[in-house]
Design an enzyme around this catalytic site. Structure first.
Site, PDB file in Angstrom:
ATOM      1  N   TRP A  35      35.141  49.860  43.617  1.00  0.00           N
ATOM      2  CA  TRP A  35      34.855  49.539  42.206  1.00  0.00           C
ATOM      3  C   TRP A  35      35.748  48.393  41.704  1.00  0.00           C
ATOM      4  CZ3 TRP A  35      33.523  54.364  38.739  1.00  0.00           C
ATOM      5  CH2 TRP A  35      32.631  55.187  39.413  1.00  0.00           C
ATOM      6  N   TYR A  50      24.166  48.504  52.757  1.00  0.00           N
ATOM      7  CA  TYR A  50      25.438  47.806  52.517  1.00  0.00           C
ATOM      8  C   TYR A  50      26.594  48.560  53.199  1.00  0.00           C
ATOM      9  CZ  TYR A  50      29.677  46.446  49.947  1.00  0.00           C
ATOM     10  OH  TYR A  50      30.965  46.073  49.608  1.00  0.00           O
ATOM     11  N   ILE A  56      30.446  32.659  57.775  1.00  0.00           N
ATOM     12  CA  ILE A  56      31.029  33.513  58.829  1.00  0.00           C
ATOM     13  C   ILE A  56      29.974  34.048  59.805  1.00  0.00           C
ATOM     14  CG2 ILE A  56      33.056  34.159  57.446  1.00  0.00           C
ATOM     15  CD1 ILE A  56      31.716  36.985  57.149  1.00  0.00           C
ATOM     16  N   GLY A 104      33.863  33.870  45.632  1.00  0.00           N
ATOM     17  CA  GLY A 104      33.508  35.193  45.117  1.00  0.00           C
ATOM     18  C   GLY A 104      34.598  35.732  44.208  1.00  0.00           C
ATOM     19  N   ALA A 120      31.300  38.343  52.125  1.00  0.00           N
ATOM     20  CA  ALA A 120      30.486  39.538  52.373  1.00  0.00           C
ATOM     21  C   ALA A 120      29.148  39.416  51.670  1.00  0.00           C
ATOM     22  CB  ALA A 120      31.223  40.784  51.874  1.00  0.00           C
ATOM     23  N   TYR A 121      28.186  40.153  52.187  1.00  0.00           N
ATOM     24  CA  TYR A 121      26.916  40.342  51.488  1.00  0.00           C
ATOM     25  C   TYR A 121      27.146  41.573  50.616  1.00  0.00           C
ATOM     26  CZ  TYR A 121      21.948  40.997  50.626  1.00  0.00           C
ATOM     27  OH  TYR A 121      20.712  41.132  50.017  1.00  0.00           O
ATOM     28  N   THR A 174      35.066  49.006  52.124  1.00  0.00           N
ATOM     29  CA  THR A 174      34.568  49.663  50.921  1.00  0.00           C
ATOM     30  C   THR A 174      34.507  51.190  51.021  1.00  0.00           C
ATOM     31  OG1 THR A 174      32.531  49.932  49.628  1.00  0.00           O
ATOM     32  CG2 THR A 174      32.250  49.132  51.842  1.00  0.00           C
ATOM     33  N   ASP A 175      34.616  51.821  49.869  1.00  0.00           N
ATOM     34  CA  ASP A 175      34.388  53.272  49.749  1.00  0.00           C
ATOM     35  C   ASP A 175      32.962  53.643  50.185  1.00  0.00           C
ATOM     36  OD1 ASP A 175      33.612  51.702  47.529  1.00  0.00           O
ATOM     37  OD2 ASP A 175      33.382  53.481  46.279  1.00  0.00           O
ATOM     38  N   LYS A 184      28.865  47.312  56.410  1.00  0.00           N
ATOM     39  CA  LYS A 184      30.323  47.167  56.281  1.00  0.00           C
ATOM     40  C   LYS A 184      31.043  48.030  57.329  1.00  0.00           C
ATOM     41  CE  LYS A 184      32.464  45.333  53.426  1.00  0.00           C
ATOM     42  NZ  LYS A 184      33.081  43.995  53.405  1.00  0.00           N
TER      43      LYS A 184
HETATM   44  N1  LIG Z   1      33.125  44.230  44.408  1.00  0.00           N
HETATM   45  C1  LIG Z   1      33.415  45.504  44.701  1.00  0.00           C
HETATM   46  O1  LIG Z   1      33.299  46.416  43.875  1.00  0.00           O
HETATM   47  C2  LIG Z   1      33.945  45.841  46.070  1.00  0.00           C
HETATM   48  C3  LIG Z   1      34.300  47.155  46.365  1.00  0.00           C
HETATM   49  C4  LIG Z   1      34.814  47.464  47.622  1.00  0.00           C
HETATM   50  C5  LIG Z   1      34.946  46.466  48.563  1.00  0.00           C
HETATM   51  N2  LIG Z   1      34.567  45.192  48.266  1.00  0.00           N
HETATM   52  C6  LIG Z   1      34.695  44.162  49.304  1.00  0.00           C
HETATM   53  O2  LIG Z   1      35.559  43.139  48.842  1.00  0.00           O
HETATM   54  C7  LIG Z   1      35.187  41.889  49.429  1.00  0.00           C
HETATM   55  C8  LIG Z   1      35.083  40.823  48.363  1.00  0.00           C
HETATM   56  O3  LIG Z   1      34.127  41.237  47.410  1.00  0.00           O
HETATM   57  P1  LIG Z   1      33.839  40.415  46.081  1.00  0.00           P
HETATM   58  O4  LIG Z   1      33.787  41.386  44.964  1.00  0.00           O
HETATM   59  O5  LIG Z   1      34.746  39.230  45.984  1.00  0.00           O
HETATM   60  O6  LIG Z   1      32.349  39.928  46.409  1.00  0.00           O
HETATM   61  P2  LIG Z   1      31.539  38.680  45.885  1.00  0.00           P
HETATM   62  O7  LIG Z   1      32.026  38.283  44.523  1.00  0.00           O
HETATM   63  O8  LIG Z   1      30.112  38.992  46.060  1.00  0.00           O
HETATM   64  O9  LIG Z   1      31.967  37.509  46.876  1.00  0.00           O
HETATM   65  C9  LIG Z   1      31.512  37.455  48.193  1.00  0.00           C
HETATM   66  C10 LIG Z   1      31.587  36.023  48.644  1.00  0.00           C
HETATM   67  O10 LIG Z   1      31.144  35.987  49.999  1.00  0.00           O
HETATM   68  C11 LIG Z   1      30.415  34.790  50.165  1.00  0.00           C
HETATM   69  N3  LIG Z   1      29.511  34.895  51.308  1.00  0.00           N
HETATM   70  C12 LIG Z   1      28.331  35.551  51.425  1.00  0.00           C
HETATM   71  N4  LIG Z   1      27.817  35.382  52.649  1.00  0.00           N
HETATM   72  C13 LIG Z   1      28.694  34.586  53.321  1.00  0.00           C
HETATM   73  C14 LIG Z   1      28.727  34.061  54.628  1.00  0.00           C
HETATM   74  N5  LIG Z   1      27.742  34.292  55.520  1.00  0.00           N
HETATM   75  N6  LIG Z   1      29.784  33.291  54.995  1.00  0.00           N
HETATM   76  C15 LIG Z   1      30.767  33.029  54.123  1.00  0.00           C
HETATM   77  N7  LIG Z   1      30.793  33.492  52.859  1.00  0.00           N
HETATM   78  C16 LIG Z   1      29.766  34.265  52.471  1.00  0.00           C
HETATM   79  C17 LIG Z   1      29.680  34.576  48.862  1.00  0.00           C
HETATM   80  O11 LIG Z   1      29.397  33.206  48.751  1.00  0.00           O
HETATM   81  P3  LIG Z   1      28.013  32.687  48.115  1.00  0.00           P
HETATM   82  O12 LIG Z   1      28.058  33.167  46.702  1.00  0.00           O
HETATM   83  O13 LIG Z   1      28.105  31.234  48.281  1.00  0.00           O
HETATM   84  O14 LIG Z   1      26.934  33.352  48.921  1.00  0.00           O
HETATM   85  C18 LIG Z   1      30.714  35.048  47.855  1.00  0.00           C
HETATM   86  O15 LIG Z   1      31.483  33.957  47.412  1.00  0.00           O
HETATM   87  C19 LIG Z   1      33.889  42.184  50.197  1.00  0.00           C
HETATM   88  O16 LIG Z   1      34.193  42.397  51.544  1.00  0.00           O
HETATM   89  C20 LIG Z   1      33.381  43.475  49.605  1.00  0.00           C
HETATM   90  O17 LIG Z   1      32.609  44.213  50.528  1.00  0.00           O
HETATM   91  C21 LIG Z   1      34.088  44.850  47.045  1.00  0.00           C
END
Ligand SMILES: NC(=O)c1ccc[n+]([C@@H]2O[C@H](COP(=O)([O-])OP(=O)(O)OC[C@H]3O[C@@H](n4cnc5c(N)ncnc54)[C@H](OP(=O)(O)O)[C@@H]3O)[C@@H](O)[C@H]2O)c1
Length: 255
Positions: free
Chosen positions: A152, A127, A39, A11, A62-63, A103-104, A131
């Site tokens: 963000w 979502y 996970i 991700g 994460a989803y 997350t926020d 979380k």
């Molecule tokens: N992006 C934002 O703006 C934001 C903001 C606040 C917090 N966060 C948090 O930051 C963290 C990382 O976010 P990100 O931006 O890197 O998200 P991302 O690009 O969507 O990456 C999430 C990763 O989790 C994997 N995943 C999904 N289901 C899984 C499972 N059951 N077991 C293992 N891996 C799984 C996905 O793999 P596949 O693609 O193979 O499914 C993907 O590689 C998350 O916890 C998110 O809630 C993100």
């Protein structure tokens, strides 16, 4: 050598950490994609922890599809809540410190002052609720954990608002962007550095981390195009003009 097992390695955050992991001396990283470590599956968690016996687990899995989560409720909870429970259980078993990103979106966005860690979450979409449940599991099972709430997230890696805007600009000369949701863009690599500093403090618990700038999605889009010298017309619109399945917090600033 401190061994760090990273989930969700493909991700945005996983790719960001991989790109700078060689900067952190004294740490050995094991990056595991969802195919190797799901996970939501406790056997996967047990097998990988038994094999790697990590000192630290960084959970980037994460989803994250906020819109789809409104329909795939069970799946969102399986990953964001049950996945955290599984990781917390194996971390307890193997005496592993868990670092988790949240997350926020755990907040309802009704405040007009930044959200503190002492403020009570009140998620307004699936979502955010999933979380929040994940955070609760971690806090229930573990003492040695860091939960970093951020917002963000953007970077050159994976899916994020910056990359979506740059992609849109390849085919459009004009776009509409919401101007009444306020938050803080946070650079993925800044989160990585913050996280790596944090784990050496042993000050366990919940923390907020976000970029300095407070702005709307519209402001953010304008900056992205300016920084990339892209000439495109950006129209500010209201949330009501861009209906979505998932409600979004109006004011998403973390203290
Ligand atoms: N992006 C934002 O703006 C934001 C903001 C606040 C917090 N966060 C948090 O930051 C963290 C990382 O976010 P990100 O931006 O890197 O998200 P991302 O690009 O969507 O990456 C999430 C990763 O989790 C994997 N995943 C999904 N289901 C899984 C499972 N059951 N077991 C293992 N891996 C799984 C996905 O793999 P596949 O693609 O193979 O499914 C993907 O590689 C998350 O916890 C998110 O809630 C993100």
């Amino acid at each position: 050598m401190i061994r760090i097992l990273v989930t969700g390695a493909n991700g945005q955050m996983g790719q960001a950490l991989q790109s700078i992991s060689n900067q952190f001396i004294g740490f050995e990283f094991v990056f595991l994609a969802s195919k190797v470590l799901n996970i939501s599956n406790i056997e996967d968690c047990n097998r990988n922890f038994e094999h790697y016996k990590p000192n630290i687990c960084v959970n980037f899995a994460a989803y994250t599809n906020v819109e789809k989560a409104e329909e795939e409720i069970e799946l969102a909870y399986q990953v964001n809540a049950e996945g955290c429970k599984n990781l917390a259980e194996v971390c307890l078993l193997y005496d592993t410190t868990l670092v988790h990103l949240s997350t926020d979106f755990v907040f309802d966005g009704q405040q007009n002052t930044p959200y503190r860690i002492s403020d009570t979450p009140n998620p307004i979409n699936v979502y955010g609720a999933s979380k929040w449940k994940g955070e609760q599991y971690i806090q229930h099972f573990l003492v040695k954990y860091y939960i970093i709430r951020t917002s963000w997230v953007y970077s050159e890696f994976g899916h994020n608002f910056r990359n979506t805007m740059l992609k849109l600009a390849q085919t459009k000369s004009e776009i509409n962007v919401v101007n009444d949701q306020i938050g803080c863009p946070t650079y993925a690599l800044d989160i990585c550095h913050f996280m790596m500093n944090l784990i050496s403090t042993k000050k366990y618990g919940l923390v907020h981390f976000r970029g300095d700038r407070i702005c709307s999605w519209y402001d953010f889009a304008v900056s992205i195009f300016e920084e990339n010298n892209i000439d495109i017309k950006v129209n500010p619109i209201r949330t009501t003009e861009y209906p979505t399945k998932a409600k979004r917090p109006q004011y998403s600033v973390l203290e």
